[in-house]
Design a protein around this motif. Structure first.
Motif, PDB file in Angstrom:
ATOM      1  N   SER A 438       0.816  -1.211   0.000  1.00 20.63           N
ATOM      2  CA  SER A 438       0.000   0.000   0.000  1.00 20.63           C
ATOM      3  C   SER A 438       0.847   1.257   0.000  1.00 20.63           C
ATOM      4  CB  SER A 438      -0.936  -0.004   1.211  1.00 20.63           C
ATOM      5  OG  SER A 438      -0.185  -0.104   2.419  1.00 20.63           O
ATOM      6  N   THR A 439       2.014   1.224   0.641  1.00 21.47           N
ATOM      7  CA  THR A 439       2.904   2.398   0.655  1.00 21.47           C
ATOM      8  C   THR A 439       3.375   2.724  -0.752  1.00 21.47           C
ATOM      9  OG1 THR A 439       3.631   1.841   2.886  1.00 21.47           O
ATOM     10  CG2 THR A 439       5.004   3.364   1.622  1.00 21.47           C
ATOM     11  N   PHE A 440       3.741   1.687  -1.490  1.00 20.84           N
ATOM     12  CA  PHE A 440       4.194   1.881  -2.868  1.00 20.84           C
ATOM     13  C   PHE A 440       3.073   2.510  -3.703  1.00 20.84           C
ATOM     14  CE2 PHE A 440       4.831   0.697  -7.262  1.00 20.84           C
ATOM     15  CZ  PHE A 440       6.192   0.856  -7.451  1.00 20.84           C
ATOM     16  N   TRP A 441       1.850   1.980  -3.548  1.00 22.14           N
ATOM     17  CA  TRP A 441       0.731   2.487  -4.334  1.00 22.14           C
ATOM     18  C   TRP A 441       0.369   3.920  -3.932  1.00 22.14           C
ATOM     19  CZ3 TRP A 441      -0.995   1.009  -8.789  1.00 22.14           C
ATOM     20  CH2 TRP A 441      -0.786  -0.308  -9.206  1.00 22.14           C
ATOM     21  N   THR A 442       0.514   4.261  -2.692  1.00 23.29           N
ATOM     22  CA  THR A 442       0.234   5.627  -2.243  1.00 23.29           C
ATOM     23  C   THR A 442       1.150   6.623  -2.927  1.00 23.29           C
ATOM     24  OG1 THR A 442      -0.537   4.844  -0.094  1.00 23.29           O
ATOM     25  CG2 THR A 442       0.139   7.150  -0.233  1.00 23.29           C
ATOM     26  N   ASN A 443       2.389   6.220  -3.158  1.00 28.91           N
ATOM     27  CA  ASN A 443       3.379   7.118  -3.776  1.00 28.91           C
ATOM     28  C   ASN A 443       3.196   7.260  -5.289  1.00 28.91           C
ATOM     29  OD1 ASN A 443       4.723   7.856  -1.414  1.00 28.91           O
ATOM     30  ND2 ASN A 443       6.005   6.028  -1.456  1.00 28.91           N
ATOM     31  N   ILE A 444       2.618   6.248  -5.941  1.00 35.17           N
ATOM     32  CA  ILE A 444       2.516   6.322  -7.407  1.00 35.17           C
ATOM     33  C   ILE A 444       1.099   6.591  -7.889  1.00 35.17           C
ATOM     34  CG2 ILE A 444       4.465   4.732  -7.670  1.00 35.17           C
ATOM     35  CD1 ILE A 444       2.342   2.642  -8.624  1.00 35.17           C
ATOM     36  N   ARG A 445       0.123   6.424  -7.021  1.00 34.98           N
ATOM     37  CA  ARG A 445      -1.268   6.583  -7.441  1.00 34.98           C
ATOM     38  C   ARG A 445      -1.555   8.057  -7.742  1.00 34.98           C
ATOM     39  NH1 ARG A 445      -3.875   3.624  -3.547  1.00 34.98           N
ATOM     40  NH2 ARG A 445      -4.085   1.814  -4.929  1.00 34.98           N
ATOM     41  N   GLU A 446      -2.228   8.319  -8.889  1.00 36.81           N
ATOM     42  CA  GLU A 446      -2.487   9.687  -9.313  1.00 36.81           C
ATOM     43  C   GLU A 446      -3.973  10.022  -9.363  1.00 36.81           C
ATOM     44  OE1 GLU A 446      -0.210  10.079 -12.872  1.00 36.81           O
ATOM     45  OE2 GLU A 446       1.687   9.944 -11.804  1.00 36.81           O
ATOM     46  N   LEU A 447      -4.776   9.062  -8.944  1.00 35.44           N
ATOM     47  CA  LEU A 447      -6.207   9.300  -8.754  1.00 35.44           C
ATOM     48  C   LEU A 447      -6.603   8.688  -7.416  1.00 35.44           C
ATOM     49  CD1 LEU A 447      -7.708   8.501 -12.281  1.00 35.44           C
ATOM     50  CD2 LEU A 447      -7.766  10.703 -11.131  1.00 35.44           C
ATOM     51  N   PRO A 448      -7.362   9.396  -6.619  1.00 37.37           N
ATOM     52  CA  PRO A 448      -7.752   8.843  -5.315  1.00 37.37           C
ATOM     53  C   PRO A 448      -8.691   7.653  -5.476  1.00 37.37           C
ATOM     54  CG  PRO A 448      -8.924  10.881  -5.749  1.00 37.37           C
ATOM     55  CD  PRO A 448      -7.919  10.744  -6.841  1.00 37.37           C
TER      56      PRO A 448
END
Length: 884
Positions: A438-448
């Motif tokens: 989830s940490t990785f996805w939080t850093n790369i995600r560009e839509l909430p």
């Protein structure tokens, strides 16, 4: 020790990940209402971000100052400077509605009051080939997010659908949002090669589906003639399919944006509607806002372009929405993609429109200009200097531009006879892609993530138990109906028929108890028996088959049998050998006769017999092969012992008196043995082909097919009644694709008997004629009102000309354009020694290639003497092929 090493590694990685902070924001109008589907572009890192339907976005940025452009359709774009420090930021951006100044550009309208959009579109279409090949290569990062919700699936589809050959409970999909996210590194190489390395992948889609693919629309350029399989508004032929209207002009500090409405001339699933925004002077696309509909499914494309470097505009965000309402299936979905360009290299070998620019480019590349290139460039230079272009000049400029800039690789592919299926997207999925936390996805995600999307992930994880994903090599998911598939149970195979796999190389096909009834006619009665088929696979592209059949005829009280064998031995030359033998009843018109299955229905239901049967004991051998590409040779010989057949029954449901079978008079049709051989040579110039799994498949050509056939009847035995003749014939035929919506088909043939010492009914030259209301033959290359068994014993000339269009008469009415049918006009002509002039004309409507309904009139010696209706259903031919 292992856990300690992982702890040290996490400590080393953590500070690096903290260098990038989260920028989150929402885009609103002056009323404070969120603006959905807006776009953010960050100039310093050439990165586009798309906001969701609530106007919200997010991205990770390292500390620094960034110039961010915020853009949305119908609003003025604004650029803000954002300073990122060591803390996350939340921003609120307000956009003002656009104020357009259309009146200032109306001065471009000509004396014919042509809309000024045409001036702009001609320039854009003319320059499209240059922008198509402008980029030599680039590297980028792509964040993709898609979601789909299926609201309804009809019960019949639930029971019969399979997903990638797997039985799947489709009820589990209804009403539940399915989400997929991915992060990829993409390398593009001209002309159309993409290397996609997926570094992160997350999905709530069931594992039975293949979710590895994802570029789709991102690999299709609006500057091509087709965008995602549909005709682009910038196609060289765009004016044939679209009209354009200049709606607004937006004067921005550094450029002028023309908002042009794209209006399809017809309602067709291959055409877009919507808007395209073109930059003045450079004539490249600024925004594409297009809609396409097909069979109840509507897709809305929004593609934003930004200047990623000087004079280079590339797509930075994609936003697609889809609404599904097809065959009772209802649903909706969204697809977002954000691009970040790390490096972009312009292809300087692609010649620009100006000779001066080209010379400058040549100095840099140390390359000489050929006389042909200079001539093309001179013509382009003259056209480019014109303020206004005609449609013809725009088309010419587009073609010249394409000749100038088209890569040699593309030219060779187009000119090659073999059409190679080049793998445009080569994808590699990182071994850790499915395991990102989830940490990785939080850093790369560009839509909430929304609540229902997050919940979808949680349900998927709980059901799967974090199971591994089964990767597949499929390019797309296959969702198919399993109606009529091979029965699974032994009882089903016995009753319905099926295929038994006896071993890896041998299979048996059985028609089942249901297939025990083959046909019915008045000469034979009912055919009761069975057909088997054995197929032996030699290797991947070579096989041998044997199909024996045995039937008892209830009226003749005889056993009839038939055996056919075939050997496919040369897959790249289409080499095929056939042998058949049997004792059956056959049609006098063996090559162009009526459907026996249709004759069965008319005989038993209506008491009508449309086929003239004779008793045949025969042996036949034929062989066909390609001598060269497009040059096909067929040879064959047959020995056929013929005798008369008379009606043995008159049973029919309505008790009607039935007509006598012809031939039935032994005096007119003595028993005899006929022997003949045939040789046929056909040639299709530049016949392009594909190679699939080592086998050649012909695809297309721009040239007609020429055929010449020679047939001779001989008497190698002591049968004094054997037919003796020889005839030769030739033909030319072609199907010409005039446009994506219309085609012309023609066949012209003629021939003559060089000798005819002895001829029987079987040996005449017959013409394909649809006698019945329902026919299995196509309406294009057959007669429909000709007298039954019209034939020639001396000479003949035959012609068929057909024009088929999706917009001929009825579909020009706007309220009918949403229906899937086409229209055609037909013209058929025949002249023989017995019939000097026969002409037949007709009109038909076709339904998705499955069938046609037509009305026809016939003229004999210029006099109207017949009228009729025909309904064509070609699938009947497939059903009865084994018998033929």
């Amino acid at each position: 020790m292992k856990q300690f090493a992982l702890f040290i590694l996490s400590c080393l990685v953590a500070p690096a990940s903290l260098q990038a902070q989260q920028l989150k924001g929402v885009i609103v109008n002056k009323k404070g209402e969120t603006i959905p589907n807006s776009t953010i572009y960050i100039y310093e890192i050439a990165k586009g971000i798309t906001a969701d339907n609530l106007g919200e976005f997010q991205t990770a940025l390292e500390p620094g100052t960034y110039s961010c452009e915020f853009r949305s359709l119908g609003y003025e774009s604004t650029t803000k400077s954002i300073v990122m420090g060591k803390e996350n930021q939340n921003i609120r951006v307000e956009l003002q509605e656009t104020s357009y100044m259309l009146k200032e550009v109306v001065v471009y309208a000509d004396k014919n009051n042509e809309d000024p959009a045409y001036r702009i579109m001609r320039k854009a279409i003319a320059h499209a080939p240059y922008y198509r090949y402008q980029i030599k290569e680039y590297t980028s990062e792509a964040y993709i997010k898609g979601n789909l919700t299926i609201d309804k699936i009809p019960g019949i589809l639930k029971r019969t659908m399979k997903v990638n050959t797997i039985d799947f409970d489709l009820n589990s999909l209804i009403g539940k949002p399915l989400v997929m996210e991915s992060k990829s590194n993409i390398q593009f190489t001209s002309p159309e090669t993409y290397q996609q390395n997926v570094i992160a992948l997350k999905s709530s889609i069931p594992k039975e589906f293949n979710v590895d693919k994802g570029l789709s629309i991102m690999t299709s350029s609006i500057y091509n003639n087709k965008l995602n399989g549909k005709i682009s508004p910038l196609s060289s032929d765009a004016f044939r399919f679209y009209t354009f209207k200049l709606e607004n002009v937006d004067y921005q500090p550094d450029h002028i944006v023309n908002k042009i409405k794209v209006i399809p001339r017809k309602k067709n699933p291959d055409l877009f509607s919507g808007y395209i925004y073109i930059l003045e002077d450079t004539w490249n696309v600024y925004i594409a806002d297009l809609v396409a509909s097909e069979l109840g499914t509507t897709t809305h494309y929004r593609i934003n372009y930004h200047q990623v470097q000087s004079s280079v505009y590339l797509p930075t965000t994609y936003d697609m929405s889809v609404t599904i309402n097809t065959m009772g299936v209802k649903g909706s979905g969204r697809y977002y993609a954000s691009m970040k360009y790390n490096s972009v290299q312009v292809d300087k070998t692609r010649n620009p429109t100006s000779i001066k620019e080209m010379e400058l480019s040549d100095k840099q590349e140390d390359r000489k200009i050929s006389p042909k290139e200079k001539k093309i460039s001179d013509e382009l230079d003259k056209l480019a200097q014109k303020e206004k272009l005609s449609n013809k000049e725009a088309y010419k400029m587009s073609k010249l531009m394409n000749q100038m800039v088209e890569p040699e690789e593309v030219k060779k592919q187009r000119e090659s006879l073999e059409i190679k299926d080049i793998e445009r997207v080569k994808m590699k999925v990182d071994t850790l892609a499915w395991r990102r936390d989830s940490t990785f996805w939080t850093n790369i995600r560009e839509l909430p993530l929304r609540y229902d999307e997050l919940r979808s992930y949680q349900i998927r994880d709980s059901l799967s138990g974090n199971d591994s994903i089964n990767y597949t090599d499929k390019d797309r998911n296959e969702v198919v109906l399993s109606i009529g598939e091979n029965p699974k149970t032994m009882f089903g195979k016995i009753t319905q028929g099926g295929t038994w796999k006896m071993n890896e190389d041998l299979s048996l096909r059985y028609g089942g108890l249901i297939g025990g009834f083959k046909e019915y006619n008045f000469a034979d009665g009912f055919w009761l028996g069975q057909t088997f088929s054995f197929k032996r696979t030699i290797d991947k592209n070579r096989n041998f088959s044997v199909s024996p059949s045995l039937y008892y005829t209830t009226a003749r009280k005889e056993w009839l049998w038939h055996v056919s064998t075939s050997l496919n031995y040369a897959p790249m030359s289409l080499g095929r050998f056939n042998f058949s033998a049997g004792h059956i009843s056959r049609d006098v018109n063996g090559e162009n006769g009526e459907s026996r299955l249709m004759n069965t229905l008319t005989a038993i239901d209506l008491g009508q017999n449309f086929i003239r049967f004779y008793d045949s004991r025969y042996i036949k051998v034929d062989h066909s092969i390609d001598i060269a590409n497009g040059l096909h040779l067929s040879t064959g010989t047959e020995i056929d012992k013929r005798s008369v057949l008379s009606n043995r029954t008159s049973f029919n449901f309505i008790g009607k008196d039935v007509p006598e079978n012809i031939p039935s008079d032994a005096a007119l049709y003595p028993e005899h043995t006929a022997t003949d051989f045939t040789i046929e040579l056909s040639y299709t110039p530049r016949y392009r082909y594909r190679v699939r799994e080592g086998r050649k498949w012909y695809v297309s050509t721009q040239y007609p097919t020429f055929t010449i056939t020679y047939k001779k009847g001989i008497n190698p035995f002591t049968d004094s009644a054997a037919p003796l003749y020889e005839h030769i014939s030739s033909s030319i035929s072609q199907t010409v694709k005039i446009s994506p919506f219309e085609e012309m088909d023609y066949l012209f043939s003629g021939g003559a008997f060089l000798s005819s010492k002895r001829l029987y009914l079987n040996d005449f030259r017959y013409f394909r004629n649809n006698q019945m209301l329902f026919t299995a033959s196509e309406l294009n290359r057959s007669f429909n009102l000709l007298d039954p068994y019209t034939a020639s014993g001396e000479w003949w000339i035959e012609g068929h000309l057909n024009y088929q269009s999706q917009y001929l008469f009825l579909k020009n009415l706007s309220f009918l354009q949403r229906f899937s049918f086409d229209e055609a006009v037909h013209l058929h002509g025949l002249s023989t020694e017995n019939r000097k002039f026969y002409l037949e004309g007709g009109y038909s409507i076709g339904f998705l290639g499955l069938g046609r309904v037509g009305i026809f009139t016939g003229f004999t010696d210029k006099k109207l003497d017949r009228f009729g209706v025909r309904i064509s259903y070609p699938l009947w031919r497939i059903m009865e092929e084994p018998l033929k």
